[in-house]
Design a protein around this motif. Structure first.
Motif, short mmCIF file in Angstrom:
data_model
loop_
_atom_site.label_atom_id
_atom_site.label_comp_id
_atom_site.label_asym_id
_atom_site.label_seq_id
_atom_site.Cartn_x
_atom_site.Cartn_y
_atom_site.Cartn_z
N ALA A 45 0.84 -1.21 0.00
CA ALA A 45 0.00 0.00 0.00
C ALA A 45 0.87 1.25 0.00
O ALA A 45 0.61 2.21 -0.74
N ARG A 46 1.91 1.26 0.81
CA ARG A 46 2.80 2.43 0.89
C ARG A 46 3.58 2.62 -0.41
O ARG A 46 3.77 3.74 -0.87
N ASP A 47 4.04 1.52 -1.01
CA ASP A 47 4.74 1.58 -2.29
C ASP A 47 3.80 2.15 -3.36
O ASP A 47 4.17 3.06 -4.11
N LEU A 48 2.58 1.64 -3.40
CA LEU A 48 1.61 2.12 -4.39
C LEU A 48 1.24 3.58 -4.13
O LEU A 48 1.08 4.37 -5.07
N ASP A 49 1.12 3.97 -2.87
CA ASP A 49 0.85 5.35 -2.51
C ASP A 49 1.93 6.26 -3.12
O ASP A 49 1.62 7.27 -3.75
N ARG A 51 3.92 5.59 -5.66
CA ARG A 51 3.84 5.52 -7.13
C ARG A 51 2.70 6.38 -7.68
O ARG A 51 2.82 6.96 -8.75
N LEU A 52 1.58 6.43 -6.96
CA LEU A 52 0.45 7.23 -7.42
C LEU A 52 0.77 8.72 -7.47
O LEU A 52 0.15 9.47 -8.22
N TRP A 53 1.74 9.15 -6.68
CA TRP A 53 2.17 10.56 -6.71
C TRP A 53 3.08 10.85 -7.89
O TRP A 53 3.20 11.99 -8.33
N THR A 54 3.77 9.82 -8.40
CA THR A 54 4.84 10.07 -9.37
C THR A 54 4.70 9.36 -10.71
O THR A 54 5.49 9.60 -11.61
N PRO A 62 -6.30 11.89 -6.69
CA PRO A 62 -6.54 12.09 -5.26
C PRO A 62 -6.73 10.74 -4.55
O PRO A 62 -7.65 9.99 -4.88
N HIS A 63 -5.84 10.44 -3.61
CA HIS A 63 -5.87 9.14 -2.95
C HIS A 63 -5.32 9.25 -1.53
O HIS A 63 -4.68 10.24 -1.18
N ALA A 64 -5.60 8.20 -0.75
CA ALA A 64 -5.08 8.12 0.62
C ALA A 64 -5.07 6.67 1.08
O ALA A 64 -5.87 5.86 0.62
N VAL A 65 -4.19 6.38 2.00
CA VAL A 65 -4.15 5.08 2.65
C VAL A 65 -5.16 5.12 3.80
O VAL A 65 -5.15 6.05 4.61
N PRO A 75 -11.43 10.15 -3.49
CA PRO A 75 -12.13 9.15 -4.31
C PRO A 75 -11.38 7.85 -4.52
O PRO A 75 -11.96 6.87 -4.95
N VAL A 76 -10.08 7.82 -4.19
CA VAL A 76 -9.29 6.59 -4.32
C VAL A 76 -8.65 6.29 -2.96
O VAL A 76 -7.98 7.14 -2.39
N THR A 77 -8.91 5.08 -2.45
CA THR A 77 -8.32 4.67 -1.18
C THR A 77 -7.50 3.41 -1.38
O THR A 77 -7.75 2.63 -2.31
N LEU A 78 -6.53 3.22 -0.48
CA LEU A 78 -5.70 2.03 -0.47
C LEU A 78 -5.79 1.39 0.90
O LEU A 78 -5.79 2.11 1.91
N GLY A 79 -5.85 0.08 0.95
CA GLY A 79 -5.92 -0.61 2.22
C GLY A 79 -5.60 -2.08 2.06
O GLY A 79 -5.62 -2.61 0.95
N TRP A 80 -5.33 -2.75 3.17
CA TRP A 80 -4.96 -4.16 3.14
C TRP A 80 -5.76 -5.00 4.13
O TRP A 80 -5.67 -6.21 4.11
N GLU A 81 -6.54 -4.38 4.99
CA GLU A 81 -7.25 -5.17 6.01
C GLU A 81 -8.76 -5.04 5.91
O GLU A 81 -9.45 -5.99 5.63
N THR A 82 -9.26 -3.86 6.15
CA THR A 82 -10.70 -3.67 6.23
C THR A 82 -11.26 -3.09 4.93
O THR A 82 -10.55 -2.45 4.17
N PRO A 83 -12.54 -3.30 4.70
CA PRO A 83 -13.16 -2.73 3.50
C PRO A 83 -13.29 -1.22 3.63
O PRO A 83 -13.28 -0.68 4.74
#
Length: 150
Positions: A45-49, A51-54, A62-65, A75-83
């Motif tokens: 998630a952090r790697d993709l975060d 990459r999404l900036w660059t 526009p995104h956030a973890v 409108p775009v979220t990243l996560g690995w555990e919960t929906p």
């Protein structure tokens, strides 16, 4: 019913898979969908975060973890555990398995590259979706016309 799209890449690296995920996320966002990117773990998630900036100097996605507890959520979220929160229409699943809450989305995208671990995991995902009766479509970007997941 949730529509599932598989994107089959010719590349073998995680980097190529994540770079394509950035381009696909931009396309999904441009089409007006709120998107959740479900990653394998926090490191992905952090790697993709990052990459999404660059990934594309002339665009901004526009995104956030989710773990960072940003309010309001972009409108775009990243996560690995919960929906994600209700109201998100699409999911890009980069996790090896299908989350149990996948059917809450209108659209699900899966990215397959030619790394053996990914091929094995996503072949199982393909079969699970098909067994459960979900419409599944293969988008073969390898330049060949073989059956990618079955």
């Amino acid at each position: 019913m949730t529509q599932v799209d598989f994107y089959i890449l010719p590349d073998t690296t995680l980097g190529a898979r994540l770079d394509f995920a950035c381009r696909l996320a931009e396309t999904i966002h441009r089409k007006g969908y709120r998107l959740h990117i479900h990653t394998e773990d926090e490191a992905m998630a952090r790697d993709l975060d990052d990459r999404l900036w660059t990934f594309k100097p002339e665009s901004y996605l526009p995104h956030a973890v989710l773990a960072d507890e940003v309010d309001p959520l972009p409108p775009v979220t990243l996560g690995w555990e919960t929906p994600p929160a209700p109201g998100v229409e699409a999911m890009l699943n980069l996790h090896p398995e299908i989350p149990e809450w996948f059917s809450r989305f209108e659209r699900v995208a899966e990215i397959i590259n030619q790394h053996q671990d990914v091929l094995t995991a996503k072949r199982a995902c393909w079969q699970t979706y098909k067994k459960r009766g979900y419409p599944v479509k293969a988008n073969d970007l390898t330049g060949t016309s073989r059956n990618a997941a079955g």
